[in-house]
Structure formats: C-alpha cells, structure tokens
Design an enzyme around this catalytic site. Sequence first.
Site, PDB file in Angstrom:
ATOM      1  N   SER A 286       0.815  -1.212   0.000  1.00 20.31           N
ATOM      2  CA  SER A 286       0.000   0.000   0.000  1.00 20.31           C
ATOM      3  C   SER A 286       0.851   1.266   0.000  1.00 20.31           C
ATOM      4  CB  SER A 286      -0.903   0.004   1.237  1.00 20.31           C
ATOM      5  OG  SER A 286      -1.593   1.235   1.371  1.00 20.31           O
TER       6      SER A 286
ATOM      7  N   TYR B 117      -2.373   5.315  -4.199  1.00 22.58           N
ATOM      8  CA  TYR B 117      -3.426   6.308  -3.990  1.00 22.58           C
ATOM      9  C   TYR B 117      -3.016   7.563  -4.742  1.00 22.58           C
ATOM     10  CZ  TYR B 117      -5.928   3.817  -0.269  1.00 22.58           C
ATOM     11  OH  TYR B 117      -6.674   2.920   0.449  1.00 22.58           O
TER      12      TYR B 117
ATOM     13  N   THR C 179      -5.845   2.700  -6.919  1.00 22.52           N
ATOM     14  CA  THR C 179      -7.152   2.665  -6.271  1.00 22.52           C
ATOM     15  C   THR C 179      -7.939   3.903  -6.667  1.00 22.52           C
ATOM     16  OG1 THR C 179      -6.330   1.378  -4.404  1.00 22.52           O
ATOM     17  CG2 THR C 179      -8.348   2.650  -4.049  1.00 22.52           C
TER      18      THR C 179
ATOM     19  N   LYS D 125      -8.294  -0.665  -9.216  1.00 21.76           N
ATOM     20  CA  LYS D 125      -9.047  -1.242  -8.112  1.00 21.76           C
ATOM     21  C   LYS D 125     -10.134  -0.280  -7.640  1.00 21.76           C
ATOM     22  CE  LYS D 125      -8.377  -3.007  -3.376  1.00 21.76           C
ATOM     23  NZ  LYS D 125      -8.979  -1.911  -2.579  1.00 21.76           N
TER      24      LYS D 125
ATOM     25  N   HIS E  89     -13.910  -1.585  -1.596  1.00 14.90           N
ATOM     26  CA  HIS E  89     -12.956  -1.214  -0.542  1.00 14.90           C
ATOM     27  C   HIS E  89     -13.269  -1.947   0.761  1.00 14.90           C
ATOM     28  CE1 HIS E  89      -9.740   1.929  -0.467  1.00 14.90           C
ATOM     29  NE2 HIS E  89      -9.735   1.635   0.816  1.00 14.90           N
TER      30      HIS E  89
END
Length: 376
Positions: free
Chosen positions: A125, A147, A173, A248, A272
């Site tokens: 992440s 992100y 994402t 995603k 999510h």
Amino acid sequence: MADGELPDNPARPVAVDVAGWPPSLADFAEPARSAVPPEVWDFINGGSGTETTLTANRTALDRVAVLPRVLTGVDRPRTEASLLDRPQAMPVAVAPMAYQRLVHPDGEPALAAAAGAAGVPYVASTLSSTPIEEVAAAGDQVWFQLYWLRDRGMVADLLDRAQAAGCSALMVTVDVPVLGRRLRDVRNGFALPPHVTTANLPGGRDDLAHQGTPGVSAVPSGAVFAPALGWADLEWLRGRTPLPLLVKGVLDPRDAVRAAEIGVDAVVVSNHGGRQLDGAPATATVLPEVVAAVGNGCEVLLDSGVRGGVDVLRALALGAAGVLVGRPMLWALAAGGRAGAEAALALLAAELRDALALTGCADPAEARHLRTMTGS
C-alpha cells in the site's frame, strides 16, 4: 494464455506445517482480536456508515451456490493459475492494506515474505508503515498500490521508487475521492500510535493521523489525496509506466469497459471492503456483469469479503481470474507474524484444493466453467 492452459513454470510454495494453527483462514479472527487493542481491531475490521456493504459482501458470497461436476476423473487438483500472464501458486493476491505495523511489529515485510513463500503476489500500500524498498526486498512478487495524491510530483516519485525497488505491477485505487465515514473509528477517536507512520510519504505528511480527538477519526487524514481523479489521469498513468496496470475499486461495468479501452491489464471489482460508500453493492453481485462487459479486454479480479477457498472457487465460477484476500491476512499477521500468515495461506491453498476436488475441477481454469445459482 489460452483458457484452460496451465502456466509452464508455476510458482512453487514453501511447505508449511499448519498444525497448531486455526483450522481455517476465517478462524484466525479470534486470536487476532485478542492480540490487538480494541480500537485497532475496530480500525482493521470496521466498515463505513452502518456497515451495510461490509455485511453484504459476505451475504452475497454465501448466496452463490456452485454446481459440482461429477465423474470427471480428477485425482489431485492443481491450484496453479495465471495472473497478469505470470504463473502463480493459486489465483490469489494479498490485498493492499495500510499500516500493518498496527497489528504486528514486523508489519509489511513479514506479510510480503509470507506471500512470497506461498507463491502469490503481495500488494504493498501507499499507506504502508514500511518503505516500499524494504517491502519489495522482503517479498517475491510485490505489486505497488497507488493512492492518487494532490501533488503529481509525489505520484511520479512513488512510481519511480516502486519500479526501482522491483515491483512487478501497479494497482491504482480509484474509489477514494473522499474517505468513507467509518463510525467505529469516529467513536474511538482513533489515531495512529507514534511508532506507526506513513513510511512512503515525505516527513510531516501524516502528522494529522497521530492527533487523536474525541469523536473524530484521524486515520487516514486524507489531506494528501486528490479528490478529482479522472480518466485523463489514468491515461497519463498508463503512459507513464511499463508495468502491468490494475485499477481497483470498479463496480459499474461501464467503468470497467472504459478502463480496458485505456489499456489497463486488469480491473479489480471492489467496494474497498465496505469501507467507502455504505450502500454500494456487494462485489459478488456485480462481478458477472463486469466480466461480461469487458470480455477479453482485460482480466477481472474480485476483492472484498473473501474468507476462504470456497470463496475463491465462487469467484472463479462467476468469471473472475482470481481474488484479493485482505482482512484475514491481517488477522493471521496479528495472530502469529510471518509464521501465522504462512499458515493462513497454506490453509487457503488447501481449502481451494478441496473445493476444486469436490467440484470435479482439475485446476482453477476449469472452475471458471462451473455453473452457479444464487438463492437464500
């Protein structure tokens, strides 16, 4: 790779003795709950709003019945499959999850190493509590989850770092224009402890996440996220990296089709984990529509709610190429560090192997031809 064709050189998982560990992946929940503070348990397991979507993810998967085939002559099913044209030990990747040092001091490197030993990808992440360079060094197939940040220069820097560290795919994402209101964290006034930081971002960028306030969740602060992410940004990203690109957070088939047209390699059907829009559909409900819409345009993976090998089988039968597994891997990490995570992935493989045998499938590719029924 043609449908039904197995990888030439499938990943070989390390043999793991699961004696003494919980008997299933889902059973890691209770020892994990005992291992972490209550507010951390709420943070990793909670959803947004009244948690309608969080609950719906499980309900929808449980309503999917798979019709077994019989007299197929299958003796020992293989779990190997291909994701992004690379052989995997099973059609599974460990989902991106933030701040893993919250649940165990070894954090992301331990879970990445466990995934590598199991022969499956680990998705690191942006909000990792360990720098991407250390995570990639600990794992084998490490994908980087991005992100979208307000500062495009920071985005470019993260991309360059991920590629230099040896990450083999990029997952962006797209379902976080703003952060879902997670009421468990709000009630707890949750904030990160001092030893857990957003290690991939420059110093000071996550200061707000450490400032606990009663009735307010500080994590994640969202101050660096860009709310206005658009298709032009995705096109820029596609042109910016040669890595396989996954998107995603897709639920509407129209978005999946457009992503495929831009040239993404896979879309991840995800809400999510029920942590964004409370009231979004369960992912198993919309998965078949997304698969039908994209056709051969790109791979489709399922995220949100996967708790065992039968769920992997259900996703395959609904048309997915594979799944992401999230919370259960945090439970296993909390319960036993790397060893716990290795045991959980070994159990998941065993559960999938049993599910394939019981449906007469020699491998995951055959499972995609199974019929399903949906009922109470």
